[in-house]
Motif scaffolding. Structure first.
Motif, short mmCIF file in Angstrom:
data_model
loop_
_atom_site.label_atom_id
_atom_site.label_comp_id
_atom_site.label_asym_id
_atom_site.label_seq_id
_atom_site.Cartn_x
_atom_site.Cartn_y
_atom_site.Cartn_z
N VAL A 16 5.46 7.58 -6.65
CA VAL A 16 6.90 7.82 -6.82
C VAL A 16 7.48 6.85 -7.84
O VAL A 16 8.24 7.23 -8.74
N LEU A 17 7.07 5.57 -7.74
CA LEU A 17 7.57 4.57 -8.67
C LEU A 17 7.17 4.89 -10.11
O LEU A 17 7.98 4.79 -11.04
N THR A 18 5.90 5.28 -10.28
CA THR A 18 5.42 5.61 -11.62
C THR A 18 6.22 6.78 -12.20
O THR A 18 6.64 6.75 -13.36
N PHE A 19 6.47 7.78 -11.36
CA PHE A 19 7.26 8.92 -11.81
C PHE A 19 8.67 8.46 -12.21
O PHE A 19 9.19 8.81 -13.26
N LEU A 20 9.26 7.63 -11.35
CA LEU A 20 10.61 7.13 -11.60
C LEU A 20 10.68 6.41 -12.95
O LEU A 20 11.57 6.65 -13.76
N VAL A 21 9.71 5.53 -13.20
CA VAL A 21 9.75 4.71 -14.41
C VAL A 21 9.41 5.53 -15.66
O VAL A 21 10.01 5.36 -16.71
N GLN A 22 8.45 6.46 -15.51
CA GLN A 22 7.99 7.19 -16.69
C GLN A 22 8.87 8.38 -17.04
O GLN A 22 9.06 8.67 -18.21
N LYS A 23 9.38 9.07 -16.02
CA LYS A 23 9.98 10.38 -16.30
C LYS A 23 11.49 10.47 -16.14
O LYS A 23 12.11 11.33 -16.74
N ALA A 46 17.00 -3.37 -6.86
CA ALA A 46 17.08 -2.49 -5.69
C ALA A 46 15.74 -1.82 -5.43
O ALA A 46 15.25 -1.80 -4.29
N VAL A 47 15.12 -1.30 -6.49
CA VAL A 47 13.84 -0.61 -6.32
C VAL A 47 12.77 -1.60 -5.84
O VAL A 47 12.03 -1.33 -4.89
N GLY A 48 12.70 -2.77 -6.50
CA GLY A 48 11.72 -3.77 -6.11
C GLY A 48 11.90 -4.21 -4.67
O GLY A 48 10.93 -4.37 -3.92
N SER A 49 13.16 -4.37 -4.25
CA SER A 49 13.43 -4.83 -2.90
C SER A 49 13.15 -3.73 -1.88
O SER A 49 12.73 -4.02 -0.75
N ALA A 50 13.38 -2.49 -2.26
CA ALA A 50 13.06 -1.38 -1.35
C ALA A 50 11.56 -1.36 -1.10
O ALA A 50 11.11 -1.17 0.04
N LEU A 51 10.78 -1.58 -2.16
CA LEU A 51 9.32 -1.63 -1.99
C LEU A 51 8.93 -2.80 -1.10
O LEU A 51 8.05 -2.66 -0.24
N ALA A 52 9.60 -3.93 -1.27
CA ALA A 52 9.34 -5.08 -0.39
C ALA A 52 9.70 -4.73 1.05
O ALA A 52 9.01 -5.14 1.99
N GLY A 53 10.77 -3.95 1.23
CA GLY A 53 11.17 -3.51 2.57
C GLY A 53 10.09 -2.64 3.21
O GLY A 53 9.76 -2.81 4.39
N ILE A 54 9.53 -1.73 2.41
CA ILE A 54 8.44 -0.89 2.91
C ILE A 54 7.26 -1.80 3.26
O ILE A 54 6.62 -1.66 4.30
N GLY A 55 7.00 -2.79 2.39
CA GLY A 55 5.94 -3.76 2.66
C GLY A 55 6.18 -4.50 3.96
O GLY A 55 5.25 -4.72 4.75
N ALA A 56 7.44 -4.86 4.21
CA ALA A 56 7.77 -5.59 5.43
C ALA A 56 7.45 -4.75 6.66
O ALA A 56 6.85 -5.24 7.63
N VAL A 57 7.84 -3.48 6.62
CA VAL A 57 7.57 -2.59 7.76
C VAL A 57 6.07 -2.51 8.03
O VAL A 57 5.61 -2.66 9.17
N LEU A 58 5.30 -2.31 6.96
CA LEU A 58 3.85 -2.15 7.13
C LEU A 58 3.19 -3.46 7.56
O LEU A 58 2.25 -3.47 8.35
N TYR A 59 3.71 -4.56 7.05
CA TYR A 59 3.15 -5.86 7.40
C TYR A 59 3.40 -6.17 8.88
O TYR A 59 2.50 -6.59 9.60
#
Lengths: 236, 295
Positions: B157-164, B197-210
């Motif tokens: 999703v991130l790659t799509f967001l950044v590229q497209k 915001a995007v970087g922190s959202a990914l960190a948030g997902i990381g927090a949940v999984l961690y």
């Protein structure tokens, strides 16, 4: 007739250094106006100030009757002014098509589609290379890309900062031919150049800048034969 | 069969750990890519996410789905607030000032958490629906599988967001030349905030999984996690999105491998040794390109 761009008593400083010391000039719709002068005369500073990248110390800049002083650069574009910066500054890691897309950032996709065809018509080479990463283009092609990118915002006033810089003479001629074509197609042009000869030969009117002030002004043809100008800028 | 099971579970462990590092490393690398800032407070966003999970699950007793959404939303908001309050006023300041500010923000968050929640670990109730699933006779950790899947999906999703997307292109333009991007009509400040915001959202997902894997929250938990993710981003070539993922997998697998051969006390040392080697052999990282100083 009221001018499309009207600059009055503009002062710009970088810290303690005064780069522009009270210059005034006008550009009428449909003209090519050029600012010529030596390095450090304040030409690029003037363009950057008009484009909103630098805030002036004092003075007014009016575009189409309304002030643009204090309007941030990203909002100036939408008003109809585009600056093609010195050194081209294309996005080297993005493709030619993406660079052009960035140029139309403030416009709708539908509009961009239409403008893109016009830009490709002016610069067929860009169409051939649309998938190529901009950093791999030659200097001349990058200049064309930078101009095409600026045109994507459909500017009423296109400002070109040293478009001939670092280009081979044959390419310089090509770039100036395109500038003339763009003007014939209805775009008003403010051209900053060190290549005074070329600039004066296509300009309707010109201003000569010297250490931040306007030393002389006149039609391109007048200044081409002006003794002082010839001595200082035309190598003879 | 036991050998196979061992290898499969260790590979999965490596992927799981690498995935969490990847989610954090992506935020590091994106922020660096756009404003050349090593955001040392980034790891602490994970810590904030962990405390949000603890509050919502242990204190409020709400549904795990709600907890996860609130954790990601909270981390995103925190990242944006940090940028607006601490970094945005320094947009034209020297890079060193911003770097020092980032260290300050990190201390502020860690000590703030300690002040509010105390220094002891808060145990987060388990919120994984099942502990393991059976695949062809092998028992695989559910949390590990979901971690790898979610990370893969996030990266796509991130790659799509950044590229497209238009915003992604604006991000790339700003990262290459802020002045030129401004001339295109890009609001540079907002684009930078969006990147946070995007970087922190990914960190948030990381927090949940961690926290799913290690169910507790402590004030300094983000420190080592952030540092490892930072190593991962540098290994891969800071500024590069695929680099962050590859670097994170390298770090994750090294750690799991070192532990698996019985040298678990050396796992952190090995990660930093890896960093030293890469910095000597290829200072720009695996996917890094030599960057010229911006004028």
């Amino acid at each position: 007739m009221s001018a499309l761009l009207s600059v009055r008593d503009l002062h710009v400083s970088y810290g303690a250094i005064k780069a522009v010391r009270g210059i005034s000039f006008d550009i009428n719709e449909g003209e090519i106006v050029t600012l010529i002068g030596a390095n450090g005369a304040g030409k690029s500073t003037t363009l950057n100030t008009v484009a909103g990248l630098i805030r002036p110390e004092s003075g007014t800049v009016e575009f189409d009757g309304s002030s643009v002083v204090g309007v941030p650069a990203h909002k100036v574009v939408a008003r109809g002014m585009a600056l093609c910066p010195e050194g081209r500054r294309v996005f080297t890691q993005m493709s030619v098509a993406e660079n052009l897309e960035m140029g139309g950032y403030t416009r709708s996709d539908a509009e961009n589609k239409e403008t893109l065809e016009k830009v490709y018509a002016h610069f067929p080479r860009l169409k051939e290379r649309r998938g190529q990463v901009a950093g791999t283009l030659s200097g001349g092609e990058q200049q064309m890309l930078a101009m095409g990118r600026a045109l994507m915002s459909k500017p009423r006033l296109l400002m070109l900062d040293e478009p001939s810089m670092g280009l081979a003479p044959i390419l310089v001629q090509e770039i100036f031919d395109i500038v003339k074509q763009l003007n014939d197609a209805g775009t008003t042009i403010l051209l900053v150049e060190q290549n005074a000869n070329m600039a004066l030969s296509i300009a309707d009117r010109a201003y000569v800048l010297e250490i931040g002030t306007i030393k002389k002004s006149g039609t391109g043809a007048e200044l081409l034969v002006d003794d002082d100008v010839r001595k200082a800028y035309l190598g003879g | 069969m036991d050998g196979v099971a061992l290898i499969v579970s260790q590979v999965l462990n490596g992927l799981q750990l690498g995935s969490i590092y990847a989610l954090v490393a992506l935020g590091y690398t994106m922020v660096y890519g756009i404003i050349l800032l090593l955001n040392f407070a980034h790891g602490d966003i994970i810590m904030a996410g962990a405390y949000i999970l603890w509050i919502v699950l242990a204190q409020l007793g709400l549904n795990p789905v709600v907890a996860m959404l609130l954790a990601v939303a909270g981390c995103t908001l925190l990242g944006v607030v940090i940028d607006k309050v601490a970094y945005a006023p320094l947009r034209n300041a020297p890079r060193l000032s911003v770097l020092i500010t980032a260290i300050g923000v990190s201390y502020f968050l860690e000590n703030g958490a300690q002040l509010i929640f105390g220094a002891d670990a808060k145990v987060v109730p388990s919120f994984a629906p099942v502990s393991s699933i059976q695949v062809g006779g092998l028992s695989l950790s559910f949390v590990a599988l979901i971690t790898v899947l979610v990370t893969a999906l996030s990266t796509v999703v991130l790659t799509f967001l950044v590229q497209k997307t238009k915003l992604g292109k604006a991000m790339r333009a700003v990262s290459e030349d802020m002045g030129a991007a401004r001339l295109m009509g890009v609001n540079v400040n907002n684009t930078i905030t969006f990147t946070f915001a995007v970087g922190s959202a990914l960190a948030g997902i990381g927090a949940v999984l961690y926290v799913m894997a290690y169910p507790q929250a402590t004030p300094t938990m983000g420190m080592m996690l952030g540092t490892k993710a930072f190593v991962a981003a540098v290994l891969g070539g800071i500024g590069s999105i695929p680099g962050a993922v590859v670097g994170a997998m390298l770090v994750g697998f090294s750690e799991v491998f070192v532990s698996a051969i019985g040298l678990s006390v050396w796992r952190d040392a090995v990660v930093f040794l890896l960093l030293i080697i890469v910095l000597i052999v290829r200072p720009t990282g695996i996917f890094g390109r030599t960057m010229s100083e911006k004028v």
